[in-house]
Scaffold this motif. Structure first.
Motif, PDB file in Angstrom:
ATOM      1  N   THR A   1      13.589   7.382  17.781  1.00  0.00           N
ATOM      2  CA  THR A   1      12.805   6.364  18.481  1.00  0.00           C
ATOM      3  C   THR A   1      11.315   6.547  18.214  1.00  0.00           C
ATOM      4  O   THR A   1      10.612   5.578  17.890  1.00  0.00           O
ATOM      5  N   ALA A   2      10.840   7.790  18.344  1.00  0.00           N
ATOM      6  CA  ALA A   2       9.414   8.034  18.112  1.00  0.00           C
ATOM      7  C   ALA A   2       9.048   7.701  16.668  1.00  0.00           C
ATOM      8  O   ALA A   2       7.999   7.092  16.402  1.00  0.00           O
ATOM      9  N   GLY A   3       9.940   8.074  15.737  1.00  0.00           N
ATOM     10  CA  GLY A   3       9.679   7.751  14.332  1.00  0.00           C
ATOM     11  C   GLY A   3       9.594   6.259  14.120  1.00  0.00           C
ATOM     12  O   GLY A   3       8.718   5.766  13.390  1.00  0.00           O
TER      13      GLY A   3
ATOM     14  N   LEU B   1       3.930   0.950  13.893  1.00  0.00           N
ATOM     15  CA  LEU B   1       2.466   0.951  13.857  1.00  0.00           C
ATOM     16  C   LEU B   1       1.966   0.850  12.423  1.00  0.00           C
ATOM     17  O   LEU B   1       0.905   0.299  12.153  1.00  0.00           O
ATOM     18  N   LEU B   2       2.728   1.423  11.497  1.00  0.00           N
ATOM     19  CA  LEU B   2       2.337   1.389  10.091  1.00  0.00           C
ATOM     20  C   LEU B   2       2.762   0.068   9.448  1.00  0.00           C
ATOM     21  O   LEU B   2       2.025  -0.524   8.660  1.00  0.00           O
ATOM     22  N   ALA B   3       3.982  -0.385   9.806  1.00  0.00           N
ATOM     23  CA  ALA B   3       4.585  -1.510   9.081  1.00  0.00           C
ATOM     24  C   ALA B   3       3.937  -2.837   9.441  1.00  0.00           C
ATOM     25  O   ALA B   3       3.739  -3.684   8.568  1.00  0.00           O
TER      26      ALA B   3
ATOM     27  N   GLY C   1       7.313   2.005   5.313  1.00  0.00           N
ATOM     28  CA  GLY C   1       7.324   1.237   4.075  1.00  0.00           C
ATOM     29  C   GLY C   1       8.450   0.226   4.050  1.00  0.00           C
ATOM     30  O   GLY C   1       8.268  -0.940   3.692  1.00  0.00           O
ATOM     31  N   MET C   2       9.640   0.694   4.466  1.00  0.00           N
ATOM     32  CA  MET C   2      10.819  -0.173   4.411  1.00  0.00           C
ATOM     33  C   MET C   2      10.656  -1.384   5.327  1.00  0.00           C
ATOM     34  O   MET C   2      10.857  -2.526   4.919  1.00  0.00           O
ATOM     35  N   LEU C   3      10.259  -1.114   6.598  1.00  0.00           N
ATOM     36  CA  LEU C   3      10.113  -2.210   7.557  1.00  0.00           C
ATOM     37  C   LEU C   3       9.033  -3.175   7.097  1.00  0.00           C
ATOM     38  O   LEU C   3       9.215  -4.391   7.147  1.00  0.00           O
ATOM     39  N   GLY C   4       7.893  -2.618   6.635  1.00  0.00           N
ATOM     40  CA  GLY C   4       6.797  -3.490   6.211  1.00  0.00           C
ATOM     41  C   GLY C   4       7.237  -4.423   5.107  1.00  0.00           C
ATOM     42  O   GLY C   4       6.967  -5.626   5.140  1.00  0.00           O
ATOM     43  N   LYS C   5       7.950  -3.881   4.123  1.00  0.00           N
ATOM     44  CA  LYS C   5       8.372  -4.696   2.991  1.00  0.00           C
ATOM     45  C   LYS C   5       9.331  -5.795   3.451  1.00  0.00           C
ATOM     46  O   LYS C   5       9.169  -6.969   3.100  1.00  0.00           O
ATOM     47  N   VAL C   6      10.307  -5.408   4.282  1.00  0.00           N
ATOM     48  CA  VAL C   6      11.293  -6.402   4.714  1.00  0.00           C
ATOM     49  C   VAL C   6      10.652  -7.424   5.658  1.00  0.00           C
ATOM     50  O   VAL C   6      10.958  -8.617   5.579  1.00  0.00           O
TER      51      VAL C   6
END
Lengths: 283, 276
Positions: free
Chosen positions: B83-85, B91-93, B164-169
Motif C-alpha cells: 500500500t505504501a509503495g 505521487l510519482l505517476a 513508471g508503470m502506472l504513469g505510462k498506462v
C-alpha cells in the motif's frame, strides 16, 4: 444538473429555481465516503506501522552513499571474457523461459481437459478440484517456487526452469480451460452424435478451434517468463539473475553493471519486439 | 466428379503433424542442454532423501500461538509495504502522466505541437519506460544495499517500478478516450488543470481507478517476492524458514500467502465490478 435550461427560456418568476446544492461531503449512506475513509485509514496505518527510515534515506549521508554506489558501477566490465559469460547467461535465461513455457503449455493443456466442461451433459467431476490445484499453482509466484524447488533440484537453471513451468502451468491451465469451455460447441456435438469417442472429439473438434487462441496465450506468457527468468536467479536458480546476485554479493560492481545492462537490454528488446509484432498483427 | 475417391482410412494430415512434432523436439534440444534439464536428478537417491525429509516436515503445519502472531504481523507488513509503495508510486505517476499526455497540449490545438513541449513529453515517456523496465527485484537489491535490510527498500522498489508503470498506462488511458470535451475546454480558454479536472478526468476516472486497484493487487504479490532479497514482510520469513528446512513453517506461510492473494483478488474484482 440543470441541463434543460436554454438561454431563451426563463423560469417562471413565481418559483425561483435555486441551483441544487452539491451533495454533502460526508453522509452515512454514501458508500463511496465509507470506502474513501477505509482507504485513508489503510494508507495511514501502512505508513505508521512500517516506520520507514526516511531520515536515513533522505539524509545527506544517504545521498552520498547512493552517489558512491552508482559511481562504483562505472566503468562496467566489458572485457571479452566476461562479456562471453554474460552472453551465455543471457542465452541460459532465454532457454529457461522458453523451455519452461513449453513444458507449462503441455502440462496446462493436460490439466485444462479435466478442468473444463466441454458439453452440458458431461459430469466433469474433476473440474472443481483441478481448478483449485491450478489456482494454487498460479497463486505462488515463480520466485517462491524456485526457492522451494532448489531443495529438490539443486542450484542452477534446472530449478528455475521447473519453477517457471510450475507457475505458468497454473496460469495457462486456467486460461486454456476457459478457452475450451467458450469454444463453439457445434463441431464437437456433431462428432459426438456420430458416436466418436471423447479423445477423438477433442483432437478433431475442440483443439483445432482453440489452437490459435492457445498459441497466443502461450506466446504472451513466454514474454512474461523472459522477464521473470531474468530475476529468478537471485535465489540461485540460474540465468542472468544468478550472475547479478553473485557479483553484487562480492561487491564486483563493474561486473554487476554489465550484467544489469544485459538484463535491461534483453527486457527492452523483448518489449519492443512484442510491441512491434502486436502492431503488425493488428494491422 | 463421378469417380469419387474412397475416403481415406486415416487422417491425411498425420504424417505432416508427426514431422513437425519431431522437428520441434529437435529444436528444443539446445534449450534442454542450456538449462541443464535433467529430470532424473529429482529422483537421485540423495536428492530424493532431502526432498522427502523436507516434505515430511510440512505436516503438521507450524501453529504455535507465537508463530501465528508473527505470521499475522508479517502479513500485515506485506500489505502495508504494497500500500505504501502504491501511494508513493501514485505521487510519482500522476505528475509524470500529466506531463506526458498529448491531449492537454495547448500548442497542439493549432496544428503541430511546439517542438520543445513535444520533446519534453517524449522525454517523460522514456523516463517512465526506463523506470518500468527495471524489474522491482533489481531495484530492491539496489535499495537493500543503500538503506539496509527492511521494508524501506521494498517500498522504494515498488514505488519506482509501479510509478513508471502506472504513469505510462495512465497516459495511455487518458489519450485513448474521446478528447473532444477536453479540446473544447482548452479552446475556450480554460487552463490545462481545469480541462483535466472537468473534461479528461471524469471521462476516464472509472478506468483509471480500476487499473490502480488491479495494480495494488499485483503489488501485494510482488511485495512477498521482494521479501526474498531482504525487503521485509512475509517473503523474508519464508526465505528464512526455507533455508532452515523448516517445512511446517513454510507450509503455514504458503497457506497464508495463497489465502492473502485470493482475498486481494476477491476484493479487487469486487471493487472493479462496483466501478462498472
Amino acid at each position: 444538473m440543470n441541463g434543460s435550461e436554454r438561454p431563451g427560456q426563463h423560469p417562471p418568476p413565481s418559483s425561483p429555481q435555486l441551483p441544487a446544492l452539491p451533495p454533502p461531503l460526508w453522509s452515512a449512506r454514501c458508500r463511496a465516503c465509507w470506502f474513501g475513509l477505509a482507504l485513508l485509514l489503510l494508507v495511514v496505518a501502512s505508513f505508521w506501522s512500517l516506520n520507514l527510515q526516511w531520515a536515513q534515506f533522505l539524509s545527506l549521508e544517504a545521498a552520498r552513499s547512493m552517489g558512491r554506489f552508482i559511481a562504483e558501477f562505472f566503468p562496467p566490465d566489458l572485457s571479452p571474457g566476461f562479456l562471453r559469460k554474460v552472453a551465455l547467461g543471457t542465452w541460459e535465461t532465454l532457454a529457461m523461459s522458453a523451455l519452461g513455457t513449453v513444458l507449462a503449455a503441455a502440462a496446462g493443456l493436460a490439466l485444462a481437459l479435466p478442468a473444463s466442461r466441454l458439453h452440458a451433459a458431461e459430469t466433469a467431476w474433476a473440474r472443481a478440484p483441478t481448478r483449485a490445484l491450478l489456482n494454487v499453482l498460479r497463486a505462488v509466484p515463480e520466485l517462491v517456487w524456485a526457492g522451494l524447488l532448489l531443495i529438490a533440484a539443486g542450484l542452477g537453471p534446472f530449478a528455475g526452469t521447473l519453477a517457471l513451468a510450475v507457475h505458468t502451468t497454473g496460469v495457462l491451465g486456467r486460461l486454456f480451460a476457459e478457452t475450451l469451455e467458450n469454444a463453439p460447441p457445434g463441431p464437437g456435438a456433431a462428432l459426438r452424435a456420430q458416436g466418436v469417442g471423447k479423445g477423438l472429439v477433442f483432437l478433431y473438434a475442440s483443439l483445432p478451434q482453440v489452437l490459435p487462441q492457445l498459441l497466443s496465450y502461450t506466446l504472451y506468457r513466454w514474454e512474461n517468463n523472459i522477464r521473470a527468468a531474468a530475476v529468478l536467479g537471485v535465489v540461485g536458480a540460474g540465468g542472468l539473475g544468478q550472475m547479478l546476485a553473485f557479483h553484487m554479493g562480492l561487491f564486483q560492481m563493474g561486473k554487476t553493471a554489465s550484467v544489469l545492462g544485459a538484463m535491461l537490454l534483453m527486457v527492452a528488446l523483448v518489449d519492443s519486439l512484442s510491441y512491434a509484432s502486436r502492431r503488425w498483427l493488428m494491422r | 466428379m463421378s469417380t469419387a475417391l474412397a475416403p481415406p482410412r486415416h487422417d491425411p494430415a498425420w504424417s505432416g503433424r508427426l514431422f513437425w512434432l519431431i522437428a520441434a523436439l529437435l529444436l528444443l534440444w539446445p534449450l534442454v542442454v542450456a538449462t541443464e534439464f535433467k529430470p532424473w536428478t529429482l529422483l537421485a537417491p540423495a536428492n530424493l532423501k532431502v526432498t522427502g525429509q523436507f516434505l515430511a516436515t510440512f505436516l503438521p503445519p507450524a501453529h504455535s500461538a507465537e508463530f501465528l502472531g508473527m505470521v499475522a504481523r508479517e502479513t500485515w507488513r506485506t500489505v502495508a509495504i504494497a500500500t505504501a509503495g502504491m501511494v508513493l508510486a501514485l505521487l510519482l505517476a500522476v505528475p509524470l502522466a500529466l506531463l506526458a499526455v498529448r491531449v492537454l497540449s495547448v500548442s497542439a490545438l493549432s496544428g503541430r505541437m511546439a517542438l520543445r513541449s513535444a520533446w519534453l513529453r517524449q522525454l517523460v515517456r522514456w523516463l517512465m519506460i526506463g523506470l518500468r523496465s527495471v524489474p522491482e527485484l533489481v531495484w530492491a537489491l539496489v535499495f537493500v544495499r543503500v538503506v539496509g535490510l527492511g521494508p524501506t527498500a521494498g517500498v522504494l522498489a515498488i514505488a519506482l517500478t509501479y510509478g513508471g508503470m502506472l504513469g505510462k498506462v495512465y497516459a495511455e488511458i487518458l489519450e485513448s478516450g474521446d478528447g473532444h470535451a477536453t479540446e473544447t475546454l482548452l479552446r475556450n480558454g480554460s487552463s490545462r488543470m481545469q480541462a483535466f479536472f472537468y473534461g479528461l478526468l471524469p471521462q476516464n476516472a472509472g478506468e483509471l481507478t480500476s487499473y490502480t486497484v488491479y495494480r495494488w493487487e499485483c503489488a501485494i504479490r510482488s511485495s512477498v517476492v521482494l521479501g526474498f532479497v531482504g525487503a521485509g514482510g512475509l517473503g523474508q520469513q519464508m526465505d528464512a524458514s526455507m533455508k532452515m528446512f523448516n517445512g511446517g513453517e513454510v507450509f503455514t506461510m504458503l497457506a497464508v500467502f495463497v489465502a492473502l492473494v485470493a482475498l486481494a483478488d476477491r476484493v479487487s474484482a469486487g471493487l472493479r465490478r462496483a466501478l462498472g
